[in-house]
Write a protein that holds these residues in place. Structure first.
Motif, PDB file in Angstrom:
ATOM      1  N   ASP A  55      -3.374   6.947  14.124  1.00 59.30           N
ATOM      2  CA  ASP A  55      -4.676   7.179  14.763  1.00 59.30           C
ATOM      3  C   ASP A  55      -5.326   5.855  15.146  1.00 59.30           C
ATOM      4  O   ASP A  55      -5.929   5.731  16.221  1.00 59.30           O
ATOM      5  CB  ASP A  55      -5.602   7.961  13.823  1.00 59.30           C
ATOM      6  N   ASN A  56      -5.221   4.869  14.265  1.00 61.26           N
ATOM      7  CA  ASN A  56      -5.803   3.550  14.540  1.00 61.26           C
ATOM      8  C   ASN A  56      -5.141   2.884  15.745  1.00 61.26           C
ATOM      9  O   ASN A  56      -5.742   2.015  16.384  1.00 61.26           O
ATOM     10  CB  ASN A  56      -5.677   2.642  13.317  1.00 61.26           C
ATOM     11  N   ASN A  91      -4.132   4.689  18.254  1.00 60.38           N
ATOM     12  CA  ASN A  91      -4.372   5.640  19.350  1.00 60.38           C
ATOM     13  C   ASN A  91      -3.076   6.272  19.870  1.00 60.38           C
ATOM     14  O   ASN A  91      -2.895   6.446  21.083  1.00 60.38           O
ATOM     15  CB  ASN A  91      -5.114   4.952  20.499  1.00 60.38           C
ATOM     16  N   ASN A  96      -0.693  11.480   5.120  1.00 59.44           N
ATOM     17  CA  ASN A  96      -2.043  11.181   5.590  1.00 59.44           C
ATOM     18  C   ASN A  96      -2.210   9.701   5.911  1.00 59.44           C
ATOM     19  O   ASN A  96      -2.878   9.338   6.886  1.00 59.44           O
ATOM     20  CB  ASN A  96      -3.085  11.601   4.542  1.00 59.44           C
ATOM     21  N   TYR A  97      -1.597   8.847   5.093  1.00 60.33           N
ATOM     22  CA  TYR A  97      -1.678   7.400   5.321  1.00 60.33           C
ATOM     23  C   TYR A  97      -1.059   7.043   6.674  1.00 60.33           C
ATOM     24  O   TYR A  97      -1.653   6.296   7.456  1.00 60.33           O
ATOM     25  CB  TYR A  97      -0.957   6.647   4.196  1.00 60.33           C
ATOM     26  N   GLN A 136      -0.550   9.012   9.245  1.00 62.76           N
ATOM     27  CA  GLN A 136      -1.356   9.588  10.321  1.00 62.76           C
ATOM     28  C   GLN A 136      -2.553   8.695  10.652  1.00 62.76           C
ATOM     29  O   GLN A 136      -2.880   8.484  11.831  1.00 62.76           O
ATOM     30  CB  GLN A 136      -1.822  10.990   9.933  1.00 62.76           C
ATOM     31  N   LYS A 137      -3.206   8.163   9.637  1.00 60.85           N
ATOM     32  CA  LYS A 137      -4.350   7.276   9.876  1.00 60.85           C
ATOM     33  C   LYS A 137      -3.923   6.000  10.592  1.00 60.85           C
ATOM     34  O   LYS A 137      -4.634   5.502  11.473  1.00 60.85           O
ATOM     35  CB  LYS A 137      -5.027   6.937   8.539  1.00 60.85           C
ATOM     36  N   GLU A 138      -2.741   5.466  10.203  1.00 59.81           N
ATOM     37  CA  GLU A 138      -2.232   4.269  10.880  1.00 59.81           C
ATOM     38  C   GLU A 138      -1.966   4.550  12.351  1.00 59.81           C
ATOM     39  O   GLU A 138      -2.290   3.732  13.224  1.00 59.81           O
ATOM     40  CB  GLU A 138      -0.950   3.792  10.192  1.00 59.81           C
ATOM     41  N   GLU A 183       0.830  -1.207   0.000  1.00 62.09           N
ATOM     42  CA  GLU A 183       0.000   0.000   0.000  1.00 62.09           C
ATOM     43  C   GLU A 183       0.863   1.254   0.000  1.00 62.09           C
ATOM     44  O   GLU A 183       0.592   2.208  -0.743  1.00 62.09           O
ATOM     45  CB  GLU A 183      -0.914  -0.011   1.229  1.00 62.09           C
ATOM     46  N   ASP A 187      -0.233  12.773   0.584  1.00 60.77           N
ATOM     47  CA  ASP A 187      -1.015  11.536   0.627  1.00 60.77           C
ATOM     48  C   ASP A 187      -0.317  10.478   1.480  1.00 60.77           C
ATOM     49  O   ASP A 187      -0.963   9.737   2.214  1.00 60.77           O
ATOM     50  CB  ASP A 187      -1.247  10.998  -0.790  1.00 60.77           C
TER      51      ASP A 187
END
Length: 202
Positions: free
Chosen positions: A36-37, A39, A29-30, A32-34, A13, A26
């Motif tokens: 965030d998941n 925590n 952002n990827y 950051q989402k990881e 990915e 992009d």
């Protein structure tokens, strides 16, 4: 090689997210989402670096892992009279290593257009020895845009212009035996490995 400890899907990915130097949003952002998941708290520096701290038992000792998310790429240098694009390189690479490569042109307003990078004399059938002997310098390459364009104004109407960034197809492939083949394993393999370590220790 693939093993029970590393999820190559994450790496695949990451490799397929275009992130030439100057266009890493992009990819950022990827990540950051990881985080965030998981925590985890993080911050973005003034220069765009993402920093995450994981506290351990002893705050007097620390280990730092780092990697870069930007890759090689190109930038549009000119819209030519034949509706093709001249480019300049971002990073140091041999032009013949990307000859004939599929590319994505990233416009300032977020649009993406596909194209192909080729020499200005791409056919031996037409140009003979001139095609074979053409010096593989950046100035002798151009992007053919995969759109109906026949003059510069057609290109400008797509909002493609000088300064747009260009990313190359990474050709990412994971073989049945678990080997990973791709452009930009340096340094995106490190990014995937660090994310894996973070998951493991948190």
């Amino acid at each position: 090689m693939e093993n029970n400890y590393f999820d190559s899907k994450i790496l695949e990915e990451i490799l397929n997210i275009p992130s030439p130097t100057g266009y890493t949003k992009d990819m950022l952002n990827y990540i950051q989402k990881e985080l965030d998941n998981m925590n985890l708290e993080y911050k973005i520096s003034n220069k765009g670096s993402l920093l995450v701290t994981i506290k351990g038992k002893d705050s007097n000792k620390s280990i730092t892992f780092s990697s870069h998310i930007d890759t090689l790429g190109a930038i549009v240098a000119k819209v030519k009279s034949n509706s093709c694009l001249s480019i300049n390189q971002i990073g140091g690479y041999m032009m013949n290593s990307v000859e004939g490569e599929n590319v994505i042109i990233h416009t300032r307003n977020g649009k993406k257009y596909e194209g192909t990078l080729q020499t200005i004399k791409p056919s031996i059938h037409i140009d003979g020895n001139d095609a074979k002997d053409l010096k593989r310098d950046c100035k002798n390459y151009e992007i053919v845009i995969d759109e109906q364009v026949s003059e510069p104004q057609d290109v400008y109407n797509l909002e493609i212009e000088v300064g747009n960034l260009v990313s190359f197809d990474t050709r990412t492939r994971i073989t049945k035996s678990g080997f990973i083949k791709s452009r930009y394993l340096d340094d995106k393999a490190s990014v995937a490995a660090i994310l894996h370590v973070i998951r493991y220790i948190t």
